[in-house]
Enzyme design. Structure first.
Site, mmCIF file in Angstrom:
data_model
loop_
_atom_site.group_PDB
_atom_site.id
_atom_site.type_symbol
_atom_site.label_atom_id
_atom_site.label_comp_id
_atom_site.label_asym_id
_atom_site.label_seq_id
_atom_site.Cartn_x
_atom_site.Cartn_y
_atom_site.Cartn_z
ATOM 1 N N PRO A 9 0.640 -1.292 -0.032
ATOM 2 C CA PRO A 9 0.104 0.136 -0.130
ATOM 3 C C PRO A 9 0.920 1.430 0.005
ATOM 4 C CG PRO A 9 -0.148 -1.105 2.023
ATOM 5 C CD PRO A 9 0.445 -2.232 1.193
ATOM 6 N N ASN A 10 0.402 2.258 -0.850
ATOM 7 C CA ASN A 10 0.843 3.742 -0.834
ATOM 8 C C ASN A 10 2.142 3.585 -1.728
ATOM 9 O OD1 ASN A 10 -1.379 5.163 0.503
ATOM 10 N ND2 ASN A 10 -0.557 3.977 2.397
ATOM 11 N N ARG A 17 5.218 12.982 -2.179
ATOM 12 C CA ARG A 17 5.367 13.224 -0.676
ATOM 13 C C ARG A 17 6.102 12.685 0.005
ATOM 14 N NH1 ARG A 17 0.704 13.143 2.100
ATOM 15 N NH2 ARG A 17 1.884 14.102 3.809
ATOM 16 N N TYR A 22 11.427 8.745 1.596
ATOM 17 C CA TYR A 22 11.179 7.730 0.379
ATOM 18 C C TYR A 22 11.971 8.368 -0.966
ATOM 19 C CZ TYR A 22 7.644 6.110 3.558
ATOM 20 O OH TYR A 22 7.222 5.737 4.740
ATOM 21 N N ASN A 73 8.265 -5.281 -0.709
ATOM 22 C CA ASN A 73 7.842 -4.334 0.160
ATOM 23 C C ASN A 73 6.587 -4.092 0.568
ATOM 24 O OD1 ASN A 73 7.862 -2.007 1.315
ATOM 25 N ND2 ASN A 73 9.091 -0.704 0.056
ATOM 26 N N ALA A 76 2.990 -0.647 4.537
ATOM 27 C CA ALA A 76 2.572 -0.686 6.210
ATOM 28 C C ALA A 76 2.074 -2.239 6.665
ATOM 29 C CB ALA A 76 1.569 0.493 6.492
ATOM 30 N N HIS A 79 3.993 -4.210 8.991
ATOM 31 C CA HIS A 79 4.148 -3.994 10.514
ATOM 32 C C HIS A 79 2.788 -4.959 11.255
ATOM 33 C CE1 HIS A 79 7.171 -1.536 9.241
ATOM 34 N NE2 HIS A 79 6.110 -0.738 8.633
ATOM 35 N N ASP A 86 2.280 -15.749 6.247
ATOM 36 C CA ASP A 86 1.772 -17.177 6.054
ATOM 37 C C ASP A 86 1.859 -17.455 4.554
ATOM 38 O OD1 ASP A 86 1.187 -17.583 8.747
ATOM 39 O OD2 ASP A 86 -0.719 -17.558 8.768
ATOM 40 N N GLU A 97 12.988 -8.965 1.731
ATOM 41 C CA GLU A 97 12.231 -8.070 2.251
ATOM 42 C C GLU A 97 13.150 -6.803 1.824
ATOM 43 O OE1 GLU A 97 12.173 -7.740 6.465
ATOM 44 O OE2 GLU A 97 10.364 -6.264 6.707
ATOM 45 N N HIS A 99 12.778 -2.159 2.176
ATOM 46 C CA HIS A 99 12.238 -1.009 2.782
ATOM 47 C C HIS A 99 12.976 0.213 2.070
ATOM 48 C CE1 HIS A 99 9.249 -3.035 4.870
ATOM 49 N NE2 HIS A 99 10.297 -3.705 5.538
ATOM 50 N N ILE A 100 12.398 1.199 1.621
ATOM 51 C CA ILE A 100 13.119 2.240 1.108
ATOM 52 C C ILE A 100 13.794 2.897 2.177
ATOM 53 C CG2 ILE A 100 12.894 4.329 -0.358
ATOM 54 C CD1 ILE A 100 10.456 2.914 -1.681
ATOM 55 N N SER A 101 12.989 3.158 3.404
ATOM 56 C CA SER A 101 13.482 3.948 4.533
ATOM 57 C C SER A 101 14.053 3.153 5.444
ATOM 58 C CB SER A 101 12.475 4.782 5.025
ATOM 59 O OG SER A 101 11.502 3.720 5.504
ATOM 60 N N ARG A 106 12.964 4.391 12.556
ATOM 61 C CA ARG A 106 11.781 5.184 12.633
ATOM 62 C C ARG A 106 11.224 4.862 13.942
ATOM 63 N NH1 ARG A 106 9.343 5.539 6.687
ATOM 64 N NH2 ARG A 106 8.289 7.041 7.949
HETATM 65 O O1 CA2 Z 1 10.352 2.290 3.911
HETATM 66 C C1 CA2 Z 1 9.706 1.715 3.345
HETATM 67 O O2 CA2 Z 1 9.576 1.186 2.132
HETATM 68 C C2 CA2 Z 1 8.331 1.506 3.836
HETATM 69 O O3 CA2 Z 1 7.845 0.176 3.452
HETATM 70 C C3 CA2 Z 1 7.438 2.472 3.095
HETATM 71 C C4 CA2 Z 1 5.922 2.290 3.735
HETATM 72 C C5 CA2 Z 1 5.747 2.453 5.151
HETATM 73 O O4 CA2 Z 1 4.447 2.304 5.851
HETATM 74 C C6 CA2 Z 1 6.593 1.488 5.905
HETATM 75 O O5 CA2 Z 1 6.637 1.747 7.294
HETATM 76 C C7 CA2 Z 1 8.121 1.683 5.447
HETATM 77 C C8 CA2 Z 1 5.097 3.652 3.011
HETATM 78 C C9 CA2 Z 1 4.764 3.715 1.389
HETATM 79 C C10 CA2 Z 1 4.816 4.705 0.972
HETATM 80 O O6 CA2 Z 1 4.188 5.942 1.776
HETATM 81 C C11 CA2 Z 1 4.085 7.163 1.124
HETATM 82 C C12 CA2 Z 1 3.745 8.047 2.148
HETATM 83 C C13 CA2 Z 1 3.830 9.618 1.547
HETATM 84 C C14 CA2 Z 1 3.978 9.598 0.355
HETATM 85 C C15 CA2 Z 1 4.189 8.800 -0.580
HETATM 86 C C16 CA2 Z 1 4.238 7.458 -0.104
#
Ligand code: CA2
Length: 144
Positions: A9-10, A17, A22, A73, A76, A79, A86, A97, A99-101, A106
């Site tokens: 997701p996302n 943003r 990211y 990846n 969210a 977590h 599974d 796995e 993660h960009i960040s 964090r």
């Molecule tokens: O660091 C990562 O790759 C994450 O998997 C990215 C997720 C976050 O929920 C994980 O904790 C760490 C978030 C994906 C992107 O979220 C955005 C938020 C704002 C603007 C653009 C993307």
């Protein structure tokens, strides 16, 4: 060798943003980067992104018997999702796995990962390069 790259997701909102976490690369740029790297190293790659947990589970299940490695990846869902853990365990496909960040530095809730238990490696905080590094790890493992 065939590798499935799954984003949760996302991640389709990348580059829009929160560049401090990211970066500025968009999801489309990320796909181009991964496809370019896969072509350069002779790997067949399939890219998949969904905002829906059940769809991600379905995609992992669909990989059973036709995919040599998974880069995931889960966003969210990392977590929270025992269902994704599974699914990865069920198909037993080598998985990395990504993660960009730097999730481990964090918020506390981002330091928990269920899917990690089904992955042989985790890459965090390398930005989008983490995906190409994950492909290389899967290749090394596949080639022995
Ligand atoms: O660091 C990562 O790759 C994450 O998997 C990215 C997720 C976050 O929920 C994980 O904790 C760490 C978030 C994906 C992107 O979220 C955005 C938020 C704002 C603007 C653009 C993307």
């Amino acid at each position: 060798m065939k590798i499935l790259v799954i984003n949760g997701p996302n991640l389709n909102m990348l580059g829009i943003r929160e560049p401090e976490h990211y970066g500025k690369t968009t999801y489309r740029d990320l796909c181009t980067l991964i496809e370019g790297h896969a072509a350069a190293v002779g790997v067949t790659v399939e890219l998949y992104q969904s905002n829906h947990e059940g769809d991600l589970v379905d995609k992992i299940q669909d990989a059973y018997g036709n995919t040599d490695g998974i880069v995931i990846n889960p966003g969210a869902y990392t977590h929270t999702s025992i269902a994704l853990l599974d699914a990865l365990k069920a198909v037993s496909i080598p998985a990395v796995e990504v993660h960009i960040s730097e999730v481990d530095k964090r918020e506390e809730f981002r330091q928990v990962s269920y899917v990690r238990l089904a992955c042989f490696a985790t890459i965090t905080g390398h930005g989008v390069n983490g995906y190409t590094e994950a492909i290389d790890l899967l290749r090394e493992r596949h080639e022995g």
